[in-house]
Design a protein around this motif. Structure first.
Motif, PDB file in Angstrom:
ATOM      1  N   GLU A   1       0.814  -1.169   0.131  1.00 30.42           N
ATOM      2  CA  GLU A   1       0.060  -0.169   0.064  1.00 30.42           C
ATOM      3  C   GLU A   1       0.917   1.136   0.062  1.00 30.42           C
ATOM      4  O   GLU A   1       0.621   2.264  -0.629  1.00 30.42           O
ATOM      5  CB  GLU A   1      -0.888   0.088   1.404  1.00 30.42           C
ATOM      6  CG  GLU A   1      -1.802   1.225   1.327  1.00 30.42           C
ATOM      7  CD  GLU A   1      -2.628   1.106   2.565  1.00 30.42           C
ATOM      8  OE1 GLU A   1      -3.173   2.386   2.916  1.00 30.42           O
ATOM      9  OE2 GLU A   1      -2.563   0.218   3.275  1.00 30.42           O
ATOM     10  N   LEU A   2       1.857   1.122   0.965  1.00 29.06           N
ATOM     11  CA  LEU A   2       2.583   2.405   0.938  1.00 29.06           C
ATOM     12  C   LEU A   2       4.101   2.335   0.194  1.00 29.06           C
ATOM     13  O   LEU A   2       4.471   1.184   0.211  1.00 29.06           O
ATOM     14  CB  LEU A   2       3.183   2.886   2.380  1.00 29.06           C
ATOM     15  CG  LEU A   2       1.949   2.901   3.315  1.00 29.06           C
ATOM     16  CD1 LEU A   2       2.491   3.384   4.565  1.00 29.06           C
ATOM     17  CD2 LEU A   2       1.099   4.184   3.016  1.00 29.06           C
ATOM     18  N   PRO A   3       4.495   3.528  -0.345  1.00 27.18           N
ATOM     19  CA  PRO A   3       5.823   3.356  -1.117  1.00 27.18           C
ATOM     20  C   PRO A   3       7.078   3.075   0.022  1.00 27.18           C
ATOM     21  O   PRO A   3       6.806   3.466   1.274  1.00 27.18           O
ATOM     22  CB  PRO A   3       6.143   4.904  -1.574  1.00 27.18           C
ATOM     23  CG  PRO A   3       4.618   5.279  -1.786  1.00 27.18           C
ATOM     24  CD  PRO A   3       3.740   4.777  -0.773  1.00 27.18           C
ATOM     25  N   GLU A   4       8.128   2.549  -0.507  1.00 30.63           N
ATOM     26  CA  GLU A   4       9.017   2.145   0.466  1.00 30.63           C
ATOM     27  C   GLU A   4       9.666   3.167   1.528  1.00 30.63           C
ATOM     28  O   GLU A   4       9.731   3.116   2.517  1.00 30.63           O
ATOM     29  CB  GLU A   4      10.179   1.557  -0.308  1.00 30.63           C
ATOM     30  CG  GLU A   4      11.421   1.109   0.573  1.00 30.63           C
ATOM     31  CD  GLU A   4      12.672   0.555  -0.155  1.00 30.63           C
ATOM     32  OE1 GLU A   4      13.311  -0.086   0.618  1.00 30.63           O
ATOM     33  OE2 GLU A   4      12.237   0.437  -1.270  1.00 30.63           O
ATOM     34  N   LYS A   5       9.907   4.363   0.650  1.00 30.33           N
ATOM     35  CA  LYS A   5      10.269   5.523   1.512  1.00 30.33           C
ATOM     36  C   LYS A   5       9.206   6.023   2.771  1.00 30.33           C
ATOM     37  O   LYS A   5       9.637   6.312   3.823  1.00 30.33           O
ATOM     38  CB  LYS A   5      10.343   6.953   0.829  1.00 30.33           C
ATOM     39  CG  LYS A   5      11.304   7.920   1.387  1.00 30.33           C
ATOM     40  CD  LYS A   5      11.487   9.051   0.775  1.00 30.33           C
ATOM     41  CE  LYS A   5      12.018  10.325   1.365  1.00 30.33           C
ATOM     42  NZ  LYS A   5      12.434  11.454   0.454  1.00 30.33           N
ATOM     43  N   ALA A   6       7.980   5.930   2.219  1.00 26.84           N
ATOM     44  CA  ALA A   6       6.754   6.340   3.231  1.00 26.84           C
ATOM     45  C   ALA A   6       6.845   5.233   4.474  1.00 26.84           C
ATOM     46  O   ALA A   6       6.733   5.495   5.626  1.00 26.84           O
ATOM     47  CB  ALA A   6       5.481   6.184   2.592  1.00 26.84           C
ATOM     48  N   ARG A   7       7.168   3.948   4.022  1.00 26.79           N
ATOM     49  CA  ARG A   7       6.873   2.792   4.943  1.00 26.79           C
ATOM     50  C   ARG A   7       8.246   3.111   5.851  1.00 26.79           C
ATOM     51  O   ARG A   7       8.001   2.943   7.221  1.00 26.79           O
ATOM     52  CB  ARG A   7       7.165   1.413   4.254  1.00 26.79           C
ATOM     53  CG  ARG A   7       6.060   1.207   3.638  1.00 26.79           C
ATOM     54  CD  ARG A   7       5.940  -0.569   3.467  1.00 26.79           C
ATOM     55  NE  ARG A   7       7.291  -1.135   2.621  1.00 26.79           N
ATOM     56  CZ  ARG A   7       7.514  -1.120   1.289  1.00 26.79           C
ATOM     57  NH1 ARG A   7       6.347  -0.719   0.505  1.00 26.79           N
ATOM     58  NH2 ARG A   7       8.625  -1.617   0.869  1.00 26.79           N
ATOM     59  N   ASP A   8       9.270   3.098   5.634  1.00 31.82           N
ATOM     60  CA  ASP A   8      10.606   3.696   6.240  1.00 31.82           C
ATOM     61  C   ASP A   8      10.086   4.616   7.299  1.00 31.82           C
ATOM     62  O   ASP A   8      10.743   4.811   8.514  1.00 31.82           O
ATOM     63  CB  ASP A   8      11.657   3.773   5.303  1.00 31.82           C
ATOM     64  CG  ASP A   8      12.066   2.402   4.694  1.00 31.82           C
ATOM     65  OD1 ASP A   8      11.802   1.414   5.120  1.00 31.82           O
ATOM     66  OD2 ASP A   8      12.900   2.417   3.703  1.00 31.82           O
TER      67      ASP A   8
END
Length: 243
Positions: A218-225
């Motif tokens: 659901e979330l882009p990798e940068k947002a997840r991090d």
């Protein structure tokens, strides 16, 4: 006091301060950064966990998606003694230059939703508590984190955010759009509670990016991090507010 019908908690089950992410999975993520945690209840979109972080007791409660389910969570948390809530969520940016993974601390939320209107006139402000807002900003600065601070919009219809809506929000210098803060801010004011919100950017509607468009998650990798960074800011703010 009777057990609440949706959260399945009663007075004495929870702590004075609660972090309220939308996603039940983020409850586990927040709990994983605490020193200890225990599941209190789980029903529908609501997962309630008690935790301790740096000696401070807190509750973590998911709200699901949108203002109606968030309002139920706030109402029932208030009934069992919660005094302060902090939304830890995600949001879509509405200004150029706000990047995926950036964090936004809300100074207010436009009521582009229907739930708060069942409680009060649209003219009444949906704003966070000053002490909670300040604690979030101070916590970010103490962690050497940059955050955007300003107004956001809360909208009911994720798939009805047209180009006209986006252009109007952008022209008004609204930083981002999400789906819960307006109801949270309005209800906590009416209930004599305190509230604040910090959200991680998961897309930029002005620049044409939206969560889930390019990845399996659901979330882009940068947002997840960077969600974890927002969680840590929130946890440190809880410690400050409880002092």
């Amino acid at each position: 006091m009777a057990k609440q019908p949706h959260l399945l908690v009663e007075e004495g089950d929870v702590n004075d301060i609660a972090l309220i992410p939308g996603d039940p999975g983020r409850v586990d993520r927040i709990a994983g950064l605490c020193d200890s945690s225990e599941v209190v209840a789980e029903n529908r979109e609501y997962k309630v966990v008690n935790a301790t972080y740096e000696g401070t007791d807190l509750t973590i409660c998911s709200t699901g998606i949108g203002c109606p389910s968030a309002a139920i969570a706030v109402e029932e948390l208030c009934e069992v003694g919660v005094e302060t809530v902090i939304r830890v969520g995600t949001t879509g940016a509405l200004q150029e230059g706000i990047e995926i993974g950036d964090m936004i601390v809300a100074t207010g939320a436009a009521k582009n939703e229907g739930t708060s209107k069942r409680y009060e006139s649209v003219e009444y402000p949906a704003v966070p508590d000053y002490d909670v807002l300040t604690a979030l900003v101070d916590s970010a600065e103490a962690n050497d984190e940059d955050v955007h601070v300003g107004p956001i919009a809360s909208d009911d219809a994720f798939y009805a955010e047209t180009d006209e809506y986006v252009a109007d929000w952008e022209a008004a210098n609204i930083l981002s759009v999400e789906m819960e803060a307006a109801a949270v801010f309005s209800l906590t004011r009416r209930r004599d509670m305190r509230a604040g919100a910090i959200c991680t950017v998961d897309g930029n509607l002005v620049e044409g990016t939206q969560k889930g468009e390019t990845e399996d998650d659901e979330l882009p990798e940068k947002a997840r991090d960077n969600v974890e960074r927002a969680i840590r800011i929130s946890l440190d703010a809880v410690v400050d507010l409880a002092a």
